[in-house]
Write an enzyme that holds these catalytic residues in place. Structure first.
Site, PDB file in Angstrom:
ATOM      1  N   GLU A 244       8.430 -10.261   5.186  1.00 21.47           N
ATOM      2  CA  GLU A 244       7.552 -10.236   6.341  1.00 21.47           C
ATOM      3  C   GLU A 244       6.249 -10.873   5.883  1.00 21.47           C
ATOM      4  O   GLU A 244       5.464 -10.242   5.173  1.00 21.47           O
ATOM      5  CB  GLU A 244       7.287  -8.812   6.835  1.00 21.47           C
ATOM      6  CG  GLU A 244       6.544  -8.829   8.140  1.00 21.47           C
ATOM      7  CD  GLU A 244       5.434  -7.803   8.284  1.00 21.47           C
ATOM      8  OE1 GLU A 244       4.976  -7.593   9.410  1.00 21.47           O
ATOM      9  OE2 GLU A 244       4.990  -7.221   7.280  1.00 21.47           O
TER      10      GLU A 244
ATOM     11  N   HIS B 153       0.846  -1.194   0.000  1.00 14.13           N
ATOM     12  CA  HIS B 153       0.000   0.000   0.000  1.00 14.13           C
ATOM     13  C   HIS B 153       0.877   1.237   0.000  1.00 14.13           C
ATOM     14  O   HIS B 153       2.076   1.153   0.274  1.00 14.13           O
ATOM     15  CB  HIS B 153      -0.897   0.006   1.243  1.00 14.13           C
ATOM     16  CG  HIS B 153      -0.133  -0.269   2.505  1.00 14.13           C
ATOM     17  ND1 HIS B 153      -0.013  -1.535   3.042  1.00 14.13           N
ATOM     18  CD2 HIS B 153       0.589   0.533   3.316  1.00 14.13           C
ATOM     19  CE1 HIS B 153       0.736  -1.491   4.137  1.00 14.13           C
ATOM     20  NE2 HIS B 153       1.125  -0.238   4.323  1.00 14.13           N
TER      21      HIS B 153
ATOM     22  N   GLN C 157      -4.150   3.912   4.145  1.00 18.17           N
ATOM     23  CA  GLN C 157      -3.142   3.121   3.420  1.00 18.17           C
ATOM     24  C   GLN C 157      -3.811   2.333   2.282  1.00 18.17           C
ATOM     25  O   GLN C 157      -3.996   1.111   2.382  1.00 18.17           O
ATOM     26  CB  GLN C 157      -2.452   2.152   4.378  1.00 18.17           C
ATOM     27  CG  GLN C 157      -1.597   2.839   5.430  1.00 18.17           C
ATOM     28  CD  GLN C 157      -1.187   1.926   6.563  1.00 18.17           C
ATOM     29  OE1 GLN C 157      -2.018   1.187   7.094  1.00 18.17           O
ATOM     30  NE2 GLN C 157       0.066   1.979   6.956  1.00 18.17           N
TER      31      GLN C 157
ATOM     32  N   ASP D 158       7.817  -5.523   3.270  1.00 24.21           N
ATOM     33  CA  ASP D 158       6.738  -5.397   4.249  1.00 24.21           C
ATOM     34  C   ASP D 158       5.469  -6.063   3.711  1.00 24.21           C
ATOM     35  O   ASP D 158       5.159  -5.987   2.519  1.00 24.21           O
ATOM     36  CB  ASP D 158       6.468  -3.905   4.485  1.00 24.21           C
ATOM     37  CG  ASP D 158       5.423  -3.654   5.552  1.00 24.21           C
ATOM     38  OD1 ASP D 158       5.682  -4.014   6.709  1.00 24.21           O
ATOM     39  OD2 ASP D 158       4.344  -3.111   5.218  1.00 24.21           O
TER      40      ASP D 158
ATOM     41  N   ARG E 294      13.772  -5.576   3.278  1.00 23.74           N
ATOM     42  CA  ARG E 294      12.680  -6.275   3.961  1.00 23.74           C
ATOM     43  C   ARG E 294      11.419  -5.900   3.188  1.00 23.74           C
ATOM     44  O   ARG E 294      11.126  -4.710   2.999  1.00 23.74           O
ATOM     45  CB  ARG E 294      12.552  -5.796   5.402  1.00 23.74           C
ATOM     46  CG  ARG E 294      11.268  -6.281   6.106  1.00 23.74           C
ATOM     47  CD  ARG E 294      11.114  -5.584   7.444  1.00 23.74           C
ATOM     48  NE  ARG E 294       9.972  -6.017   8.223  1.00 23.74           N
ATOM     49  CZ  ARG E 294       8.767  -5.460   8.177  1.00 23.74           C
ATOM     50  NH1 ARG E 294       8.511  -4.463   7.359  1.00 23.74           N
ATOM     51  NH2 ARG E 294       7.795  -5.901   8.960  1.00 23.74           N
TER      52      ARG E 294
ATOM     53  N   HIS F  49       9.057  -4.492  16.264  1.00 26.15           N
ATOM     54  CA  HIS F  49       8.511  -3.159  16.535  1.00 26.15           C
ATOM     55  C   HIS F  49       6.991  -3.149  16.524  1.00 26.15           C
ATOM     56  O   HIS F  49       6.381  -2.097  16.680  1.00 26.15           O
ATOM     57  CB  HIS F  49       9.034  -2.192  15.467  1.00 26.15           C
ATOM     58  CG  HIS F  49       8.547  -2.594  14.104  1.00 26.15           C
ATOM     59  ND1 HIS F  49       9.016  -3.726  13.470  1.00 26.15           N
ATOM     60  CD2 HIS F  49       7.605  -2.065  13.290  1.00 26.15           C
ATOM     61  CE1 HIS F  49       8.386  -3.858  12.314  1.00 26.15           C
ATOM     62  NE2 HIS F  49       7.530  -2.869  12.179  1.00 26.15           N
TER      63      HIS F  49
HETATM   64  C1  GLC Z   1       3.986  -4.389   8.797  1.00 27.66           C
HETATM   65  C2  GLC Z   1       4.750  -3.467   9.721  1.00 27.66           C
HETATM   66  C3  GLC Z   1       3.767  -2.730  10.573  1.00 27.66           C
HETATM   67  C4  GLC Z   1       2.825  -1.946   9.693  1.00 27.66           C
HETATM   68  C5  GLC Z   1       2.161  -2.847   8.663  1.00 27.66           C
HETATM   69  C6  GLC Z   1       1.443  -2.075   7.606  1.00 27.66           C
HETATM   70  O1  GLC Z   1       3.301  -5.370   9.479  1.00 27.66           O
HETATM   71  O2  GLC Z   1       5.665  -4.215  10.483  1.00 27.66           O
HETATM   72  O3  GLC Z   1       4.406  -1.885  11.480  1.00 27.66           O
HETATM   73  O4  GLC Z   1       1.833  -1.320  10.462  1.00 27.66           O
HETATM   74  O5  GLC Z   1       3.117  -3.640   7.990  1.00 27.66           O
HETATM   75  O6  GLC Z   1       2.366  -1.477   6.729  1.00 27.66           O
END
Ligand code: GLC
Length: 546
Positions: free
Chosen positions: A243, A106, A171, A203, A201, A308
């Site tokens: 992730e 996004h 988003q 996301d 990374r 985090h």
């Molecule tokens: C991932 C990030 C998180 C964020 C989400 C949306 O999970 O680690 O902090 O809110 O993506 O981008």
């Protein structure tokens, strides 16, 4: 750098930090790249050789920067593009690689693409996003932030239509099926590689594969294979870290045939390991071992104790999730979020017990896979539940006991997040300067754990076996390579334990590499003598056995 080839990440130790909260060089209350450069010696001394930077791009910061308004720049409160380049140069001089965080599921609503898309349905940017004029009939699914968002479609007044978003309404999801969107992503990856990044990374890789609005998922995993080809063509050592908090049975999918992601965060192990070490029971580690796929032929895990975000417990069985909710959180439940986790740091979960935090790190570093340390965990920083949402775990790094913990010379209220000034986790009690002085501090112990792993990198290729330790609260495991056997014992209990194993370990060729625990070898078996939270790493040279 530990590894010089393309497989460097298999041997790496990763440290993740947010530039905004690491070190402020100009007194405006925001950490910045120049401040980070000043602290590179600290990171180097810790022994890590890869930094994963969380988003630092221009952003309205409604989701801590995971709402990107411009992918090709640095937020000017954090520095400039040339500061970023200087940072990567200085890091590389020390043998430290740099991963940046790219958010491609996004954009922020403030991104120029979305602005153009909402204003003109004829604009090429309109198809960068997913829209519907018939929300009643549109594809529906669960929003990832259910406490804050009712669903996945929000009405946009300007466009006069609903747009699709799996996260916050600010988003909007990108239409990854659109080849122009993918071209943009590829250009962005090349842009940062050119500025010195060594990889990314990715996301929200799992949501990127989900059905998006009216588009099916036929684009699938090749989305990432394509990215990998782009990245490797530009820099052959560059990597992609996913992730993807997906179900265990789908995880091997992210590695393709060894041609997709290089690393994948191990959320399954995260939930089980952090829980196990906290509740002083080893069953979750046995369960994690049973439910995780064997990925040894196709890729590697990135293992971690906390990150985090919230500590997501959905990978635990329901009764353990409920237990974790009550066991670890405050009575008023103020840390529980999204119906799935605690917005607490490791030190809160372990009640400030540095022995337990060190033991958990030793366990993390003794597992196959690439360990990732969350900055601040190496000194036992705590959380601030007065802050909103997951900001609780994103307070500034505590360098010393001076004003603002040495993070910034600005007034406390002008800091991006206020440094923790009161209570047992305040910078007066928990800070780098203090712990650097003491060989038995948490920081010094974690430094030794990192160094011991770096000295024993053969363990990275070892095959993993769990032993019957004779105690529910003692975890003993082994990593075997052709030449070397590593044996690890971790005592989760608050009391001492003796664990007798019949594993073959000849005395003469066995050495203790790390840990405050003790052991002795007799008749080919080994006995561990462990005080509360002790850990022992043994190394045996197999070429001399028999
Ligand atoms: C991932 C990030 C998180 C964020 C989400 C949306 O999970 O680690 O902090 O809110 O993506 O981008």
């Amino acid at each position: 750098m530990t590894g010089t080839g393309q497989d460097w990440y298999e041997d790496a130790v990763v440290y993740t930090l947010d530039v905004k909260t690491f070190n402020d060089s100009n007194g405006d209350g925001w950490g910045d790249f120049r401040g980070l450069i000043e602290k590179l010696d600290y990171i180097d001394d810790l022994g890590v050789d890869c930094i994963w930077l969380r988003p630092f791009y221009p952003s309205p910061l409604r989701d801590n920067g995971y709402d990107v308004a411009d992918y090709r720049d640095v937020d000017d409160r954090l520095g400039s593009l040339s500061d970023f380049e200087e940072f990567t140069d200085r890091a590389h001089e020390r043998g430290i690689r740099v991963l940046t965080d790219v958010v491609f599921n996004h954009t922020s609503m403030d991104h120029g693409w979305f602005q153009a898309a909402r204003e003109d349905p004829e604009s090429e940017y309109h198809d960068y996003y997913l829209w519907t004029s018939h929300v009643e009939d549109a594809y529906d699914t669960i929003n990832i932030f259910p406490e804050y968002e009712d669903g996945v479609w929000s009405y946009d007044e300007v466009a006069g239509k609903h747009y699709f978003h799996q996260f916050y309404h600010h988003q909007p999801d990108l239409n990854v099926a659109n080849p122009k969107v993918r071209d943009e992503m590829h250009d962005i990856l090349r842009f940062w590689l050119d500025k010195g990044a060594d990889g990314f990374r990715i996301d929200a890789a799992h949501p990127m594969l989900m059905q998006k609005g009216h588009n099916g998922t036929e684009e699938g995993i090749w989305l990432f294979k394509e990215m990998r080809d782009v990245v490797k063509a530009e820099k052959d050592h560059a990597i992609l870290l996913a992730e993807a908090d997906d179900q265990p049975e789908h995880l091997d999918h992210y590695f393709g045939d060894g041609d997709t992601f290089d690393l994948l965060f191990n959320f399954v192990l995260n939930a089980h390991m952090t829980y196990a070490a906290g509740v002083k029971d080893t069953w979750p580690l046995h369960r994690a071992d049973e439910i995780l796929p064997d990925i040894s032929d196709v890729g590697h895990w990135a293992n971690f104790l906390r990150n985090h975000d919230e500590w997501n417990l959905l990978k635990l069985p329901d009764d353990a999730l409920q237990h974790a909710r009550e066991y670890f959180g405050p009575d008023d439940d103020s840390s529980w979020i999204f119906g799935r986790g605690h917005r607490l740091r490791l030190a809160d979960l372990y009640d400030g017990d540095h022995d337990r935090i060190a033991m958990a790190h030793s366990l993390l570093f003794s597992y196959p896979g690439t360990p990732v340390i969350l900055s601040g965990d190496e000194i036992g920083m705590g959380s601030d539940l007065w802050l909103d949402e997951r900001e609780s775990v994103r307070t500034p790094m505590q360098w010393d006991d001076s004003e603002n913990g040495g993070f910034s010379e600005a007034d406390r209220e002008d800091c991006y997040n206020p440094p923790i000034a009161h209570g047992r986790f305040s910078y007066e009690h928990i800070n780098v300067a203090d712990q650097r002085e003491h060989p038995e501090s948490l920081l010094s112990r974690i430094q030794r754990i990192v160094a011991t792993r770096q000295d024993n990198l053969e363990l990275v290729d070892g095959s993993f076996h769990i032993a019957d330790s004779g105690h529910r609260d003692v975890f003993v495991h082994r990593l075997d390579t052709d030449d070397t056997a590593f044996i690890f014992a971790h005592n989760f209990a608050d009391e001492s334990r003796e664990s007798v194993l019949q594993w073959e370990v000849p005395d003469a060729d066995t050495t203790q590499e790390l840990g405050p625990g003790d052991y002795h070898v007799e008749d080919g078996g080994v006995t561990f003598l462990l005080d509360a939270c002790d850990y022992v790493w043994l190394r045996g040279d197999k070429s001399h056995w028999d």
